[in-house]
Design a protein around this motif. Structure first.
Motif, mmCIF file in Angstrom:
data_model
loop_
_atom_site.group_PDB
_atom_site.id
_atom_site.type_symbol
_atom_site.label_atom_id
_atom_site.label_comp_id
_atom_site.label_asym_id
_atom_site.label_seq_id
_atom_site.Cartn_x
_atom_site.Cartn_y
_atom_site.Cartn_z
ATOM 1 N N TYR A 47 0.817 -1.213 0.000
ATOM 2 C CA TYR A 47 0.000 0.000 0.000
ATOM 3 C C TYR A 47 0.855 1.270 0.000
ATOM 4 O O TYR A 47 0.543 2.241 -0.680
ATOM 5 C CB TYR A 47 -0.947 0.006 1.207
ATOM 6 N N SER A 50 2.153 1.890 -3.386
ATOM 7 C CA SER A 50 1.179 2.329 -4.396
ATOM 8 C C SER A 50 0.512 3.651 -4.023
ATOM 9 O O SER A 50 -0.224 4.217 -4.823
ATOM 10 C CB SER A 50 0.133 1.241 -4.634
ATOM 11 N N PHE A 83 2.388 -1.146 -10.624
ATOM 12 C CA PHE A 83 1.057 -1.745 -10.593
ATOM 13 C C PHE A 83 0.919 -2.617 -9.357
ATOM 14 O O PHE A 83 1.783 -3.419 -9.050
ATOM 15 C CB PHE A 83 0.825 -2.610 -11.837
ATOM 16 N N LEU A 84 -0.200 -2.441 -8.661
ATOM 17 C CA LEU A 84 -0.491 -3.302 -7.511
ATOM 18 C C LEU A 84 -1.725 -4.140 -7.815
ATOM 19 O O LEU A 84 -2.795 -3.608 -8.085
ATOM 20 C CB LEU A 84 -0.756 -2.440 -6.258
ATOM 21 N N ALA A 85 -1.541 -5.451 -7.782
ATOM 22 C CA ALA A 85 -2.705 -6.337 -7.860
ATOM 23 C C ALA A 85 -3.212 -6.483 -6.431
ATOM 24 O O ALA A 85 -2.507 -6.975 -5.555
ATOM 25 C CB ALA A 85 -2.314 -7.689 -8.441
ATOM 26 N N PHE A 86 -4.448 -5.998 -6.203
ATOM 27 C CA PHE A 86 -4.974 -5.921 -4.839
ATOM 28 C C PHE A 86 -5.286 -7.285 -4.241
ATOM 29 O O PHE A 86 -5.743 -8.190 -4.946
ATOM 30 C CB PHE A 86 -6.275 -5.106 -4.840
ATOM 31 N N PRO A 89 -9.678 -6.857 -4.413
ATOM 32 C CA PRO A 89 -10.067 -5.902 -5.467
ATOM 33 C C PRO A 89 -11.394 -5.237 -5.115
ATOM 34 O O PRO A 89 -12.294 -5.882 -4.587
ATOM 35 C CB PRO A 89 -10.198 -6.793 -6.704
ATOM 36 N N GLU A 157 -7.771 -8.637 -12.006
ATOM 37 C CA GLU A 157 -6.559 -7.885 -11.644
ATOM 38 C C GLU A 157 -5.443 -8.141 -12.655
ATOM 39 O O GLU A 157 -4.751 -7.226 -13.093
ATOM 40 C CB GLU A 157 -6.070 -8.286 -10.244
ATOM 41 N N GLN A 160 -6.044 -6.390 -15.880
ATOM 42 C CA GLN A 160 -5.655 -4.971 -15.801
ATOM 43 C C GLN A 160 -4.140 -4.826 -15.964
ATOM 44 O O GLN A 160 -3.646 -3.950 -16.657
ATOM 45 C CB GLN A 160 -6.099 -4.372 -14.465
#
Lengths: 251, 429
Positions: A47, A50, A83-86, A89, A157, A160
């Protein structure tokens, strides 16, 4: 690619220190994994990198391709290639997935001074990439992540990520909530993006994701610090002995 | 019962400069009746139950507060729709600017011609639904309108209208004080769509009476705005026969004072009424939706969907009522009113009401006020969408449920486009 130096982070609202001096460098073309027990600071790290609100960096730095990212807005970090893959999401009712994807892709292109993709070109690319991730037309049309299963959200994710083509990908517990087949699909999606110019930071609790996404380097994060760094064999050690054994060993 | 002195004074002041139009026939009677209703209730005052949240003074005062003309007039919202354009300039029909009013399935005439041309159905309807809508809650501005409006259209749908009828309002006089009264009759099995668009006058009082016979269908999509200084009080009175469909949607942009009343009576079984609205206000903006839906037949469906986006001290009001009369079994009533408050200075005042005298009904209502969802905002930004654009996207997402009430996709797209333009303008400012 990504260089984190002596990063100290506390929660903005309370006096709680989460990261206590993290040092980490992810080179282009490499996959680094961070493993660690609950509460070790893994998600906080993703976190903070990002740009989510609520965290305060008290010391240290983080750069992407030599550029300081900690002072950037989240969208600037994204345009810079992060890029952060949550892990979870976010559902956005009322915004179609396709609209969301196109807005994001074109916003980044614009920020980088590139031409926006035409609707037709975009559609062609997105269809192709969605197909590989077994994302059907219906999922593209629906509001972002609304009513998606856990597996669908994670595949979305990765879609994206595939569309945005970032330089540095952070995957925050992308394996959580996935069955074996779904995990394999997600891992294939990630592996397809592995590239000499791209770095990966894969955050996970368990070794099993790393069976599918083979890391070059494994770090163990515990109580806000990286306590051990090694090769893929380190993940197996965790699997066999647990984090407690490692902690005892380091102490 | 005598009116309290302040009400008597306000009404006397308002009426002092007004004369009843010189009709001879039935309209004269309707006007005199309306004036009598008005004299019984007086004009709205702050202490009236349904005027607690909206100050009526500028709507009831004899003099009009001037309203600046928009310097950059938009192209009509529904420009891409094949429609019959009817133009009103400051509340006066402009034949030259309007299209030919011939339309298959529909007759369109002027209110001013009702007496001269002996249009019986219109005489029989003028003021009737307005009168019905005066109980249990009085709506004095509508009675004022029935008494004094000289212009408007009377539309009679006898079949499926070949094209929508589009009212285009133009505001050219900074102190115009317009009363427009439209009467629409939809015959059994007939189907017509009415569109409205554009700044109408500095002060605008409009009544639209819509009588939908059994099996008839009426659609209404309206775009109010984006003139900042207008003061408008509009009323829709609708009566729905068996199995008929009535759907109305209003987009409101800007406006120091807008009060939209919608009064619907479901009198035939299995009728459907949808009343929806989306408004966006920035700064000196006050928007009031007051809806009253009466279920007086079996198995009718009603939906009220209202969404308001408020910023920089804007105020939104929603007063929505569902009244289910005895015997109106199997009623399906739904009501939602929500506001998105983009800052701490804006406010939303909501008064949802249910009054139910039947025991086999499903009625639900909900009202919420909230800020933009931070999680969603961060998610969008983390994908590279700039904060202002992400906020707009979240705002449109918030409004989506109301806009989805518009059945015709082309009309919905026009409304959406207008909203996006409004937001883009604010991003630049």
């Amino acid at each position: 690619m990504l260089e984190i130096k002596n990063l100290h982070v506390k929660l903005e609202e309370e006096d709680k220190v989460i990261l206590k001096g993290v040092d980490l460098t992810v080179e282009a073309g490499k996959v680094h994994a961070i493993m660690g027990p609950n509460g070790s600071g893994k998600s906080t790290l993703s976190y903070v990198l990002s740009g989510r609100d609520g965290y305060e960096v008290t010391e240290g730095s983080a750069t992407l391709g030599g550029e300081d990212i900690l002072d950037m807005e989240p969208e600037e970090r994204a345009a810079a290639g992060l890029f952060l893959a949550f892990q979870y999401p976010v559902e956005i009712p009322g915004v179609g997935n396709m609209t969301f994807l196109r807005t994001a892709v074109n916003a980044q292109r614009k920020a980088r001074g590139e031409e926006e993709l035409s609707a037709a070109d975009f559609l062609k690319v997105v269809r192709e990439k969605a197909k590989a991730l077994e994302i059907d037309a219906n999922m593209l049309k629906r509001p972002v992540n609304v009513g998606f299963s856990g597996g669908e959200k994670k595949r979305n994710e990765i879609l994206q990520m595939a569309m945005l083509e970032p330089k540095m990908c952070i995957l925050d517990e992308t394996d959580s909530g996935l069955d074996v087949d779904a995990m394999k699909l997600v891992a294939d999606g990630v592996n397809a993006l592995r590239d000499e110019g791209r770095g990966f930071l894969v955050i996970t609790h368990y070794q099993r994701l790393l069976d599918h996404i083979k890391p070059d380097v494994v770090h163990i994060l515990s109580d806000g610090r990286i306590i051990k760094t090694g090769g893929p064999e380190l993940a197996l050690e965790v699997e066999n002995n647990g984090y407690a054994g490692l902690k005892a060993e380091v102490a | 019962m005598a009116l309290p002195q302040p009400k008597t004074d306000t009404l006397a002041a308002r009426l002092s400069g007004l004369d009843l139009p010189g009709d001879s026939g039935c309209l004269k009677v309707a006007r005199e009746d309306a004036l009598a209703r008005l004299q019984a209730t007086g004009l709205p005052a702050r202490r009236d139950e349904y005027w607690k949240y909206t100050r009526p003074e500028t709507l009831t005062a004899p003099e009009v507060v001037p309203a600046a003309l928009l310097s950059d007039r938009d192209t009509p919202v529904f420009d891409d729709i094949d429609r019959v354009r009817v133009v009103f300039v400051d509340g006066v029909f402009d034949a030259e600017a309007s299209d030919d009013l011939t339309l298959a399935g529909v007759t369109i005439e002027r209110l001013a011609d009702v007496d001269a041309r002996d249009i019986h159905w219109a005489k029989d309807l003028y003021g009737v639904l307005e009168t019905r809508g005066q109980t249990p809650v009085s709506r004095p501005l509508a009675a004022l309108n029935t008494a004094f409006a000289t212009d408007g259209l009377v539309i009679h749908a006898t079949g499926k209208a070949a094209r929508p009828v589009a009212f285009e309002y133009l505001h050219r006089n900074e102190t115009s004080d317009a009363h427009l009264h439209h009467v629409i009759k939809v015959d059994s099995g007939a189907d017509v769509t009415v569109l409205e668009d554009g700044p109408a006058a500095a002060r605008f009082n409009k009544v639209m009476e819509v009588d939908v016979a059994s099996g008839g269908t009426f659609h209404h999509v309206r775009a109010q705005g984006r003139d900042h200084e207008r003061r408008a009080a509009t009323h829709i009175f609708a009566r729905l026969g068996e199995g008929s469909v009535f759907k109305t949607f209003t987009l409101t942009m800007n406006g120091v004072l807008t009060r939209n009343d919608c009064v619907v009576e479901l009198t035939g079984d299995n009728a459907v009424a949808h009343v929806a609205g989306a408004c966006v206000g920035d700064g000196d903006f006050h928007h009031d939706d007051t809806v009253f839906i009466t279920h007086d037949a079996v198995a009718c469906e009603s939906r009220q969907v209202f969404k308001k986006v408020l910023r920089n001290g804007a105020t939104g009001v929603f007063q929505g009522k569902i009244l289910v009369k005895q015997g109106a079994q199997k009623t399906d009533g739904y009501q939602i009113s929500q506001s998105l408050l983009l800052d701490d200075d804006s406010q939303f005042l909501a008064k949802p009401e249910l009054e139910i005298y039947a025991d086999d009904v499903a009625c639900s209502h909900g009202s919420t006020s909230g800020a933009i969802d931070e999680e969603g905002l961060f998610y969008l930004r983390s994908r590279g969408v700039p904060e202002s654009e992400a906020t707009d996207l979240m705002t449109l997402a918030f409004l989506a449920e109301a806009i989805e009430e518009i059945e015709d996709q082309a009309l919905a797209d026009d409304i959406l486009e207008r909203l996006q333009a409004w937001m883009a303008r604010r991003r630049r400012d």
